[in-house]
Design a protein around this motif. Structure first.
Motif, mmCIF file in Angstrom:
data_model
loop_
_atom_site.group_PDB
_atom_site.id
_atom_site.type_symbol
_atom_site.label_atom_id
_atom_site.label_comp_id
_atom_site.label_asym_id
_atom_site.label_seq_id
_atom_site.Cartn_x
_atom_site.Cartn_y
_atom_site.Cartn_z
ATOM 1 N N MET A 1 0.849 -1.172 0.000
ATOM 2 C CA MET A 1 0.000 0.000 0.000
ATOM 3 C C MET A 1 0.896 1.237 0.000
ATOM 4 O O MET A 1 1.888 1.292 0.704
ATOM 5 C CB MET A 1 -0.906 0.003 1.232
ATOM 6 N N TYR A 5 -2.017 9.386 -0.910
ATOM 7 C CA TYR A 5 -3.064 9.343 -1.924
ATOM 8 C C TYR A 5 -3.210 10.754 -2.460
ATOM 9 O O TYR A 5 -3.331 11.713 -1.677
ATOM 10 C CB TYR A 5 -4.393 8.875 -1.316
ATOM 11 N N HIS A 18 -12.674 4.543 1.253
ATOM 12 C CA HIS A 18 -13.105 3.339 0.543
ATOM 13 C C HIS A 18 -12.090 2.943 -0.528
ATOM 14 O O HIS A 18 -11.761 1.766 -0.668
ATOM 15 C CB HIS A 18 -14.481 3.557 -0.082
ATOM 16 N N ARG A 19 -11.596 3.922 -1.280
ATOM 17 C CA ARG A 19 -10.607 3.614 -2.318
ATOM 18 C C ARG A 19 -9.304 3.069 -1.737
ATOM 19 O O ARG A 19 -8.723 2.136 -2.268
ATOM 20 C CB ARG A 19 -10.289 4.866 -3.136
ATOM 21 N N TYR A 21 -8.605 2.044 1.668
ATOM 22 C CA TYR A 21 -8.670 0.973 2.678
ATOM 23 C C TYR A 21 -9.762 -0.066 2.410
ATOM 24 O O TYR A 21 -9.852 -1.058 3.123
ATOM 25 C CB TYR A 21 -8.876 1.581 4.061
ATOM 26 N N GLY A 22 -10.622 0.191 1.427
ATOM 27 C CA GLY A 22 -11.642 -0.785 1.080
ATOM 28 C C GLY A 22 -12.930 -0.681 1.866
ATOM 29 O O GLY A 22 -13.840 -1.482 1.670
ATOM 30 N N ASP A 23 -13.049 0.315 2.753
ATOM 31 C CA ASP A 23 -14.262 0.448 3.551
ATOM 32 C C ASP A 23 -14.340 1.872 4.106
ATOM 33 O O ASP A 23 -13.334 2.414 4.558
ATOM 34 C CB ASP A 23 -14.239 -0.548 4.706
ATOM 35 N N TYR A 26 -13.099 3.341 7.751
ATOM 36 C CA TYR A 26 -11.767 3.862 8.064
ATOM 37 C C TYR A 26 -11.636 5.359 7.781
ATOM 38 O O TYR A 26 -10.536 5.909 7.804
ATOM 39 C CB TYR A 26 -10.702 3.082 7.288
ATOM 40 N N THR A 51 -1.644 8.249 3.995
ATOM 41 C CA THR A 51 -2.472 7.046 4.101
ATOM 42 C C THR A 51 -1.668 5.943 4.786
ATOM 43 O O THR A 51 -1.236 4.985 4.151
ATOM 44 C CB THR A 51 -2.951 6.573 2.717
#
Length: 69
Positions: A1, A5, A18-19, A21-23, A26, A51
């Motif tokens: 990672m 960002y 969301h982009r 960490y996927g959720d 966070y 990030t």
């Protein structure tokens, strides 16, 4: 990672979380690590955000007894 960002025009905190960490759960983590930018709701393109990796997930065995109830 990646550790940063770079925002796109129209990005908001939850979308970035969301982009990256996927959720969206966070979002607070992301905001806490970019404190000087908390007054921004919708970003212009080109803002660089920190990030950092997420902390390790805590399991019931790693929590104190009072947190497992």
């Amino acid at each position: 990672m990646e550790a940063t960002y770079t925002t796109r025009a129209g990005d908001a905190w939850d979308l970035i979380a969301h982009r990256v960490y996927g959720d969206v759960k966070y979002t607070g983590w992301l905001m806490a690590h970019n404190f000087p930018l908390l007054d921004v709701f919708v970003f212009d393109a080109g803002t660089v955000l920190n990030t950092p990796p997420l902390p390790a997930e805590q399991t019931a065995s790693s929590l104190p007894a009072w947190r497992t109830r």
